[in-house]
Design a protein around this motif. Structure first.
Motif, PDB file in Angstrom:
ATOM      1  N   LEU A   1      40.910  48.214  31.356  1.00 56.57           N
ATOM      2  CA  LEU A   1      40.468  46.571  32.556  1.00 56.57           C
ATOM      3  C   LEU A   1      38.590  46.862  32.047  1.00 56.57           C
ATOM      4  CD1 LEU A   1      39.876  44.498  34.117  1.00 56.57           C
ATOM      5  CD2 LEU A   1      39.665  46.489  35.635  1.00 56.57           C
ATOM      6  N   VAL A   2      38.038  45.947  31.215  1.00 54.66           N
ATOM      7  CA  VAL A   2      36.437  46.571  31.184  1.00 54.66           C
ATOM      8  C   VAL A   2      35.442  45.359  31.314  1.00 54.66           C
ATOM      9  CG1 VAL A   2      35.014  46.479  29.153  1.00 54.66           C
ATOM     10  CG2 VAL A   2      37.643  46.600  28.675  1.00 54.66           C
ATOM     11  N   VAL A   3      34.483  45.907  32.553  1.00 57.43           N
ATOM     12  CA  VAL A   3      34.223  44.802  33.160  1.00 57.43           C
ATOM     13  C   VAL A   3      32.873  44.448  33.076  1.00 57.43           C
ATOM     14  CG1 VAL A   3      33.726  44.405  35.821  1.00 57.43           C
ATOM     15  CG2 VAL A   3      35.313  45.638  35.470  1.00 57.43           C
ATOM     16  N   VAL A   4      32.038  43.467  33.032  1.00 61.47           N
ATOM     17  CA  VAL A   4      30.591  43.652  32.107  1.00 61.47           C
ATOM     18  C   VAL A   4      30.221  42.238  32.276  1.00 61.47           C
ATOM     19  CG1 VAL A   4      31.757  44.685  29.863  1.00 61.47           C
ATOM     20  CG2 VAL A   4      32.022  41.999  29.987  1.00 61.47           C
TER      21      VAL A   4
ATOM     22  N   THR B   1      38.150  32.007  33.541  1.00 59.94           N
ATOM     23  CA  THR B   1      38.479  31.372  34.549  1.00 59.94           C
ATOM     24  C   THR B   1      39.060  32.813  35.617  1.00 59.94           C
ATOM     25  OG1 THR B   1      40.401  30.624  34.129  1.00 59.94           O
ATOM     26  CG2 THR B   1      38.553  29.213  33.037  1.00 59.94           C
ATOM     27  N   GLY B   2      38.989  31.760  36.843  1.00 67.08           N
ATOM     28  CA  GLY B   2      39.747  32.435  37.850  1.00 67.08           C
ATOM     29  C   GLY B   2      40.744  32.133  37.897  1.00 67.08           C
ATOM     30  N   LYS B   3      41.404  31.608  36.906  1.00 70.37           N
ATOM     31  CA  LYS B   3      43.069  31.113  37.081  1.00 70.37           C
ATOM     32  C   LYS B   3      43.247  32.519  36.045  1.00 70.37           C
ATOM     33  CE  LYS B   3      41.886  26.255  38.199  1.00 70.37           C
ATOM     34  NZ  LYS B   3      41.292  25.148  37.699  1.00 70.37           N
ATOM     35  N   ASP B   4      42.390  32.342  34.939  1.00 72.55           N
ATOM     36  CA  ASP B   4      43.191  33.395  33.511  1.00 72.55           C
ATOM     37  C   ASP B   4      44.393  34.218  34.311  1.00 72.55           C
ATOM     38  OD1 ASP B   4      42.081  31.989  31.619  1.00 72.55           O
ATOM     39  OD2 ASP B   4      40.991  33.001  30.984  1.00 72.55           O
ATOM     40  N   HIS B   5      44.793  34.959  33.341  1.00 69.82           N
ATOM     41  CA  HIS B   5      45.646  35.964  34.665  1.00 69.82           C
ATOM     42  C   HIS B   5      44.366  37.729  33.877  1.00 69.82           C
ATOM     43  CE1 HIS B   5      48.757  35.110  36.205  1.00 69.82           C
ATOM     44  NE2 HIS B   5      49.176  34.028  35.055  1.00 69.82           N
ATOM     45  N   LEU B   6      44.228  38.864  34.883  1.00 70.29           N
ATOM     46  CA  LEU B   6      43.306  40.190  34.680  1.00 70.29           C
ATOM     47  C   LEU B   6      44.353  41.008  33.429  1.00 70.29           C
ATOM     48  CD1 LEU B   6      40.650  40.640  34.981  1.00 70.29           C
ATOM     49  CD2 LEU B   6      41.420  41.934  37.314  1.00 70.29           C
ATOM     50  N   THR B   7      45.575  40.797  33.491  1.00 66.46           N
ATOM     51  CA  THR B   7      46.935  41.731  32.937  1.00 66.46           C
ATOM     52  C   THR B   7      47.047  41.549  31.531  1.00 66.46           C
ATOM     53  OG1 THR B   7      47.959  41.471  35.384  1.00 66.46           O
ATOM     54  CG2 THR B   7      47.335  42.928  35.204  1.00 66.46           C
ATOM     55  N   ALA B   8      47.232  39.846  31.028  1.00 69.80           N
ATOM     56  CA  ALA B   8      47.401  38.868  30.236  1.00 69.80           C
ATOM     57  C   ALA B   8      47.388  40.292  29.071  1.00 69.80           C
ATOM     58  CB  ALA B   8      47.213  38.165  29.881  1.00 69.80           C
TER      59      ALA B   8
ATOM     60  N   LEU C   1      33.491  37.385  38.268  1.00 73.30           N
ATOM     61  CA  LEU C   1      34.752  36.550  37.467  1.00 73.30           C
ATOM     62  C   LEU C   1      35.617  37.841  38.487  1.00 73.30           C
ATOM     63  CD1 LEU C   1      35.609  34.007  37.457  1.00 73.30           C
ATOM     64  CD2 LEU C   1      36.126  35.142  35.173  1.00 73.30           C
ATOM     65  N   LEU C   2      34.996  39.256  38.604  1.00 72.07           N
ATOM     66  CA  LEU C   2      36.340  39.842  38.857  1.00 72.07           C
ATOM     67  C   LEU C   2      36.091  39.832  41.230  1.00 72.07           C
ATOM     68  CD1 LEU C   2      37.813  42.804  38.837  1.00 72.07           C
ATOM     69  CD2 LEU C   2      35.952  43.910  38.814  1.00 72.07           C
ATOM     70  N   SER C   3      35.380  39.858  40.843  1.00 71.29           N
ATOM     71  CA  SER C   3      35.010  39.903  42.614  1.00 71.29           C
ATOM     72  C   SER C   3      35.536  38.269  43.470  1.00 71.29           C
ATOM     73  CB  SER C   3      33.846  39.611  43.471  1.00 71.29           C
ATOM     74  OG  SER C   3      32.651  37.851  42.240  1.00 71.29           O
TER      75      SER C   3
ATOM     76  N   LEU D   1      43.462  40.794  42.116  1.00 72.68           N
ATOM     77  CA  LEU D   1      43.605  42.499  43.047  1.00 72.68           C
ATOM     78  C   LEU D   1      44.607  42.827  43.416  1.00 72.68           C
ATOM     79  CD1 LEU D   1      39.806  42.165  42.040  1.00 72.68           C
ATOM     80  CD2 LEU D   1      41.136  42.884  40.972  1.00 72.68           C
ATOM     81  N   LYS D   2      44.615  42.570  43.632  1.00 76.73           N
ATOM     82  CA  LYS D   2      45.638  42.672  45.654  1.00 76.73           C
ATOM     83  C   LYS D   2      47.102  42.836  45.158  1.00 76.73           C
ATOM     84  CE  LYS D   2      42.970  41.488  49.858  1.00 76.73           C
ATOM     85  NZ  LYS D   2      42.288  40.363  51.197  1.00 76.73           N
ATOM     86  N   GLN D   3      47.202  41.735  44.008  1.00 70.72           N
ATOM     87  CA  GLN D   3      48.923  41.850  43.601  1.00 70.72           C
ATOM     88  C   GLN D   3      48.967  42.693  42.722  1.00 70.72           C
ATOM     89  OE1 GLN D   3      49.175  37.791  43.513  1.00 70.72           O
ATOM     90  NE2 GLN D   3      49.378  37.338  45.594  1.00 70.72           N
ATOM     91  N   LEU D   4      48.031  43.294  42.260  1.00 69.77           N
ATOM     92  CA  LEU D   4      48.260  44.140  40.972  1.00 69.77           C
ATOM     93  C   LEU D   4      49.608  45.392  41.022  1.00 69.77           C
ATOM     94  CD1 LEU D   4      44.929  44.962  39.817  1.00 69.77           C
ATOM     95  CD2 LEU D   4      46.491  43.595  38.567  1.00 69.77           C
TER      96      LEU D   4
END
Ligand code: ATP
Length: 948
Positions: free
Chosen positions: A480-483, A512-519, A529-531, A537-540
Motif C-alpha cells: 500500500l502506498v499512501v501519497v 475514486t471512492g468506488k475503486d478497490h483498495l486491494t485490486a 481518499l484513504l480516509s 478498510l474495516k473489511q480488509l
C-alpha cells in the motif's frame, strides 16, 4: 515625643513581666501533666530522650563547619548585634519589657507561633509548636517550672527543666556548651513576623552567619555551667534552645512546618521560589530550593529541620553544618552523544565523589556537567541509589531500548554499523541505479526491519529508495502506498520505471471512492481518499504488511481524518516506510505520530514524549506541548532507531547539478466539462482534409484546452509543495489563464509571491526579481515561460516547477537556468507537470526527442531521457501518433513559435470556454475545509525552527 521611663516604672514593668512568665510556666506545666496523664500520642520516646555516647563525643575539629555556628555566636562583636543572633522563640528571657510584650502579642499574628500558643493537636499539621510535637522525655515537672521562673540568662539547671519541650535530637556537647556562653542580650529577642524577620536578617547578613564558621573546639567553653556537669548541661541547653521542624512534600513543592525563628525566616525570604500560605501559616518552596534551604538550616544553631521523607538523614544530621551534601538534589540523565550521557543535576559533594569514581568520567567545563560512557550508565545509577539525599533519574526506557548495545559495551563510532543488505531479489535496474547514499539508505531500512522514517532532504530520491526497500520485502506484498493526491500517478510511473518486473496491471491507482483498495499488487491511494475508504478498510481480509507513506508529515496531527485512517493500517503492518523531507515543520510534537508509526513501543503515551521533548507545561486549560526540550537527545534517538536524514549538502558530490522529475499530474482531477472540451479539441486535430491553417488552429485550441484542464492539478501540486515545506520556488506557465489562476490562488492563501509576464515592465522585472531573491520567508515566483526565461537570476530558490510544457526545449532549459546559475550551490530540482490525455502527451515526447538530437549534436548537456518514462508514456494509438506528427511538424516550421505565442497571448477562455473555476475540483477551491487546513502551518511560520 514621649518621656523616658522612670526607674520605678521600669521596675514595675519588669515585675509584671516576671509574673507573666511565671503564669505561663505554670500553664505549660499543667498542660504537660494533662497530656502525660491521658497517655496521649505524645508519649515519651526514651531513645530520643537519651543521648548516645557518640553524640556526646566532640566532633573532629578538622571537619569544616563543625559547631561553627555556636562559635560565631560566642564572638562578642557578633553578639553585640542583636539582629544577628538567632532568636529562639521558646526563650523565656526577654531582656526588655517591649520584647516581652512583643513575644506575646506577635505570636498570634505570626505564621509560626511560640510553642505555648499552639495546641498539641495542631502541631503536626501546622508545625507551629515543634517542642510540643515531640514526645516529651520524662523530666521532673518542677524542672519545667524552674525554667519559667528563672531569671536572667539561661542556666543549665533551668535548661534541664525545659527538656520535655526540647528537640529530642542528640546535640553535640560543644555546641551546647557554647550556647550557654551566649551573652544575655541575645536571649530575649522578640519574635518577628515573616516580613519583619526577613528585613532584619538580610541575605547578606545571613551569609555572614554561614560561611564564617570556625570549626571544632573553638566553640568549646571551659568549665561547667550552672553547677551541672558540662556535658549534661550543654545537651540540656541545646534541647531547650532548638526548634524542631519538618519538611513535607506537597506536589512538586515542599512545605516547612516549624515554629517561628527569625533567622530561618530570613533564609526563607532569600529563596527565589518562596511562597507563604496565610491559610496554613507556613512557607513552601519548589524542590530546586530544597538543598539550599537545608544547608542554610543546618547552619542555624537553634533550628532542626527534618528532611523530606526519602531524603533520609536524621534530624541530628540536619544540624551538622559539615554536611552540605545532605541537601536533597534531584536530576536526570540526558543523552549527549551516541556514546555518552550527562548527569543533569545540582551540586552534591557525595555525588561528585561518586562521579570521580567512574572510569569514563568527563567534566565539561562549559556546561559544568559530568558525563560518562553509556556502558557505565547502570553502574552509576545503582551507586547513586545508595546516596539517600540524591535522586538521579536514569535515561528513559525508550533510550535504554534504542541504545541497548551501547549500554552493554559502548562503541565510540558516531553511527551504528549497518550491514549491507542482500538486494539480489530486487530488480537489477533499480539496484544498479542507486547512488551510494541511496544504497546506504536501503541498508539502514533493512537493518531496521523495514520500519523507518526516511527524512532525506527534498529531491534526494526518497522514491527510488522506498521502492527498493518495499521490493526487498516483495514476498509480503500486496503493498500500500499512501501519497498526496497530486503525485499518485508519478508514483505509478516510478514503480514502472524502477521495477520492470512489475507489469502495469499489477499497479492499482485508487482514483475514486468506488475503486478497490486491494485490486493490485501495488496499491496507490491518496491520503484524502484513504480516509473516505473507511468501510473498505474495516473489511480488509488481510492487512497490508508493507506500507509506504509519502510526505508522512501529513500525519502530524493525530486528530485529522488522514491520520485516523492511516494509523490502524500502520499498527498492523510489518514494514512501515515513511518518507518526508520535512518531518516536523514547527515543533517536535509533530514528530510523535510518525515515531509511533515506526516504533509503536517507544512512547506509547504522548505525555511522556511531551514531557521530555516538548517542554510540556501545565496551563490553566490543560497541557501545552508546543515547546521543545532535549532536542539533541531526540535527534540522537531518532537517528539511532527511527530516522535517516541526509541533507543535500551531505551528498552533494553524488548529486547531479540538476535533478529533473516528470510529475504525472492526475487526469482524474480534470472535470467532465474540461475533459469534453479537450476531447473535442483532440478530435479536431485528427479531422481529415484540413487546411494547414485549420490544423494550426486546431492545435492551438488543443493547447489552450490543455492549459485550462491542468489548472486544478497545477494548483493542487503547488499547494502540496507549500505544505511539504518548500519555501521558495519558481512556477513557470505559458498561458495567461494559468498564470492568473496560480496568482489568484496564492493571493487567496496569502502566500507571498511575485509575477512576471509579458505585461511586466523591464524596471519592474528587476525589482520583483530582487524582492524574491532577498525574501527570507517562503515565496513563489510565478513566471511566464516566454517572458521570464532570460536575464533574471533566482538563485535563492532551488526548485523550478513547469506547470505547462513548451514545445521548444531550449526555452525550457533557459528557464531552468534562472535558478541553476552562478550563486547556486545546491543541486536544483526541476519538476515538469505532465497531464495525461492532454497536449502534454505529445509535447513531452517531442521535447525529449528534440533534446536528444541537441545532445547528440553536442549542443546540450541535458539528458531528459534519464528522468522520463517517455517510451511508455506515448500512446501507440494511430490517431494519437497523427497528433504527435502534427505537433512535430507545426513546431518545426519557421515562425510557428511566434504564431503559437500570439495565439496564446490572445487566448481568452471567455464564453466559448469553460469557466476556470469549473475545472477546479471541489477540494481545490479556496473555501473548502481541506485546502484551508493546508495552510495552518503558516500561522507559526515566524516561530519556525527545525527541531533537527
Ligand atoms: N538513482 C537515481 N537515478 C536516476 N534518477 C534518480 C535517482 N534518484 C533520484 N532520481 C530522480 O530524482 C528526482 C527526485 O527524486 P524523488 O522525487 O524521489 O525525490 P524526493 O526525495 O522524493 O523529493 P521530494 O521530497 O521533493 O518528493 C526524480 O526524478 C527521480 O527519478
Amino acid at each position: 515625643m514621649s518621656l523616658p521611663l522612670t526607674e520605678e516604672q521600669r521596675k514595675k514593668i519588669e515585675e509584671n513581666r516576671q509574673k507573666a512568665l511565671a503564669r505561663r510556666a505554670e500553664k505549660l506545666l499543667a498542660e504537660q501533666h494533662q497530656r502525660a496523664g491521658v497517655g496521649s500520642s505524645f508519649a515519651a520516646q526514651p531513645a530520643q530522650s537519651k543521648q548516645s555516647s557518640s553524640q556526646n563525643v566532640p566532633r573532629d575539629p578538622s571537619k569544616p563547619g563543625s559547631h561553627g555556628v555556636i562559635f560565631k555566636q560566642q564572638n562578642p562583636s557578633t553578639s553585640s548585634n542583636g539582629d544577628r543572633r538567632p532568636y529562639n522563640s521558646h526563650s523565656c528571657h526577654p531582656s526588655t519589657p517591649e520584647q516581652a510584650k512583643g513575644t506575646w502579642k506577635r505570636q498570634e499574628e505570626m505564621p509560626t507561633a511560640c510553642p505555648s500558643h499552639s495546641p498539641p493537636s495542631q502541631t503536626t499539621l501546622t508545625g507551629i509548636s515543634p517542642p510540643l510535637a515531640q514526645s516529651p522525655p520524662q523530666v521532673p515537672s518542677q524542672q519545667l517550672l524552674g525554667c519559667e521562673l528563672g531569671q536572667g540568662p539561661p542556666q543549665a539547671s533551668q535548661e534541664t527543666k525545659w527538656t520535655p519541650f526540647a528537640n529530642t535530637t542528640p546535640k553535640p556537647l560543644a555546641k551546647a556548651r557554647s550556647f550557654q556562653k551566649t551573652p544575655a542580650p541575645f536571649s530575649g529577642q522578640p519574635p518577628r513576623d515573616p516580613e519583619l524577620g526577613a528585613n532584619m536578617m538580610s541575605p547578606s547578613t545571613l551569609r555572614q552567619h554561614i560561611p564564617d564558621i570556625p570549626c571544632g573546639s573553638g566553640s568549646m567553653a571551659p568549665g561547667t555551667e550552672g553547677g551541672l556537669p558540662q556535658k549534661l548541661g550543654a545537651s540540656l541547653h541545646k534541647a531547650v534552645s532548638s526548634q524542631n521542624g519538618v519538611c513535607v512534600r506537597n506536589g512538586d513543592r515542599f512545605q516547612v512546618k516549624i515554629g517561628y525563628n527569625a533567622e530561618l525566616i530570613a533564609v526563607f525570604k532569600s529563596l527565589p521560589s518562596r511562597s507563604y500560605d496565610p491559610a496554613t501559616k507556613t512557607w513552601n518552596f519548589s524542590m530546586t530550593d530544597y538543598s539550599t534551604l537545608m544547608k542554610a538550616a543546618q547552619r542555624l544553631p537553634k533550628v532542626t529541620l527534618q528532611p523530606l521523607e526519602g531524603a533520609e538523614g536524621s534530624v541530628a544530621q540536619t544540624h551538622l553544618p559539615s554536611a552540605p551534601s545532605l541537601g536533597f538534589v534531584k536530576g536526570r540523565c540526558v543523552l549527549i552523544s551516541r556514546a555518552r550521557f550527562e548527569a543533569d543535576i545540582g551540586y552534591s559533594e557525595d555525588l561528585i565523589a561518586l562521579f570521580k569514581q567512574m572510569d569514563s568520567r568527563n567534566y565539561d567545563v562549559q556546561t559544568k556537567k559530568w558525563n560518562f560512557l553509556l556502558e557505565e550508565h547502570s553502574k552509576l545509577i545503582e551507586r547513586v541509589r545508595c546516596l539517600p539525599q540524591v535522586r538521579l533519574d536514569p535515561l528513559p526506557t525508550t533510550l535504554l531500548l534504542a541504545f541497548a548495545s551501547q549500554l552493554e559495551q559502548t562503541s565510540l563510532r558516531p553511527a551504528a554499523d549497518i550491514p549491507e543488505a542482500d538486494l539480489s531479489g530486487v530488480d537489477p535496474k533499480l539496484v544498479s541505479n542507486l547512488l551510494p547514499f541511496q544504497r546506504a539508505g536501503v541498508n539502514f531500512a533493512v537493518a531496521k526491519g523495514g520500519r523507518l522514517l526516511l527524512a532525506d532532504d527534498m529531491g534526494l530520491g526518497k522514491t527510488i529508495q522506498a521502492i527498493c526497500v518495499a521490493a526487498f520485502y516483495r514476498k509480503e506484498w500486496p503493498l500500500l502506498v499512501v501519497v498526496p493526491s497530486s503525485v499518485r500517478f508519478t508514483w505509478e510511473q516510478a514503480f514502472l520505471q524502477w521495477l520492470p518486473s512489475l507489469s502495469p496491471d499489477h499497479i492499482n491507482v485508487v482514483v475514486t471512492g468506488k475503486d478497490h483498495l486491494t485490486a493490485g499488487l501495488v496499491n496507490i491511494v491518496s491520503f484524502d481518499l484513504l480516509s473516505k475508504l473507511e468501510k473498505q478498510l474495516k473489511q480488509l481480509k488481510s492487512p497490508f504488511k508493507v506500507v509506504i507513506i509519502d510526505e508522512s508529515h501529513f500525519l502530524k496531527n493525530s486528530k485529522t481524518a488522514r491520520c485516523r485512517a492511516a494509523t490502524p493500517l500502520l499498527k498492523v503492518a510489518n514494514r512501515v516506510i515513511l518518507l518526508s523531507g520535512t518531518p516536523a515543520m514547527s515543533r517536535p510534537a509533530e514528530l510523535y505520530t510518525q515515531i509511533l508509526a515506526v516504533k509503536p513501543t517507544f512512547f506509547p503515551q504522548f505525555h511522556a514524549f511531551g514531557l521530555r521533548y516538548c517542554d510540556a507545561k501545565r496551563m490553566p486549560w490543560g497541557w501545552d506541548y508546543s515547546g521543545s526540550s532535549n532536542l539533541g537527545e531526540l535527534k540522537l534517538l531518532l537517528e539511532e532507531a527511527v530516522m535517516l536524514r541526509r541533507l543535500k549538502s551531505d551528498v552533494l558530490s553524488q548529486l547531479p547539478a540538476k535533478q529533473r522529475k516528470m510529475v504525472v499530474v492526475a487526469p482524474g482531477r480534470i472535470n467532465a466539462k474540461a475533459r469534453a472540451s479537450l476531447d473535442a479539441a483532440a478530435k479536431e486535430m485528427t479531422t481529415k482534409n484540413k487546411t494547414k491553417q485549420q490544423q494550426k488552429e486546431a492545435l492551438i485550441l488543443f493547447f489552450n484546452r490543455t492549459a485550462e484542464a491542468k489548472i486544478p492539478c497545477v494548483i493542487e501540486y503547488i499547494l502540496d509543495l507549500l505544505e511539504s515545506g518548500r519555501e521558495k520556488f519558481l512556477v513557470f506557465a505559458h498561458h495567461k489563464v494559468v498564470l492568473d489562476a496560480i496568482t489568484k490562488e496564492l493571493e487567496r492563501k496569502h502566500v507571498q509571491h511575485i509575477r512576471i509576464d509579458g505585461a511586466t515592465s523591464s524596471a519592474d522585472r528587476e525589482a520583483l526579481c530582487q524582492q524574491f531573491q532577498l525574501s527570507e520567508r517562503h515565496a513563489v515566483a510565478v513566471l511566464s515561460i516566454t517572458a521570464a526565461n532570460m536575464g533574471l537570476t533566482f538563485s535563492s530558490a532551488d526548485l523550478v516547477v513547469f506547470a505547462e510544457l513548451f514545445w521548444n526545449p531550449g526555452v525550457l532549459i533557459q528557464a531552468e537556468d534562472r535558478v541553476h546559475r552562478i550563486g547556486q550551490s545546491r543541486s536544483v530540482g526541476i519538476h515538469y507537470l505532465v497531464a495525461r490525455g492532454t497536449a502534454d502527451d505529445y509535447l513531452w515526447p517531442l521535447i525529449q526527442e528534440k533534446i536528444k538530437i541537441l545532445s547528440e549534436a553536442g549542443l546540450s548537456e541535458t539528458k531528459f531521457s534519464e528522468m522520463t518514462e517517455a517510451t511508455d508514456y506515448l500512446y501507440k494509438d494511430p490517431k494519437q501518433q497523427k497528433i504527435y506528427d502534427l505537433f512535430q511538424k507545426s513546431f518545426e516550421e519557421d515562425g510557428s513559435d511566434m504564431e503559437l505565442l500570439e495565439a496564446v497571448e490572445s487566448f481568452d477562455p471567455g464564453s466559448g470556454s469553460q469557466d476556470t473555476e469549473d475545472t477546479l475540483d471541489e477540494s481545490t477551491l479556496t473555501g473548502s475545509p481541506l485546502k484551508k487546513r493546508r495552510f495552518e502551518f503558516f500561522d507559526n511560520w515566524d516561530s519556525f525552527t527545525s527541531p533537527l
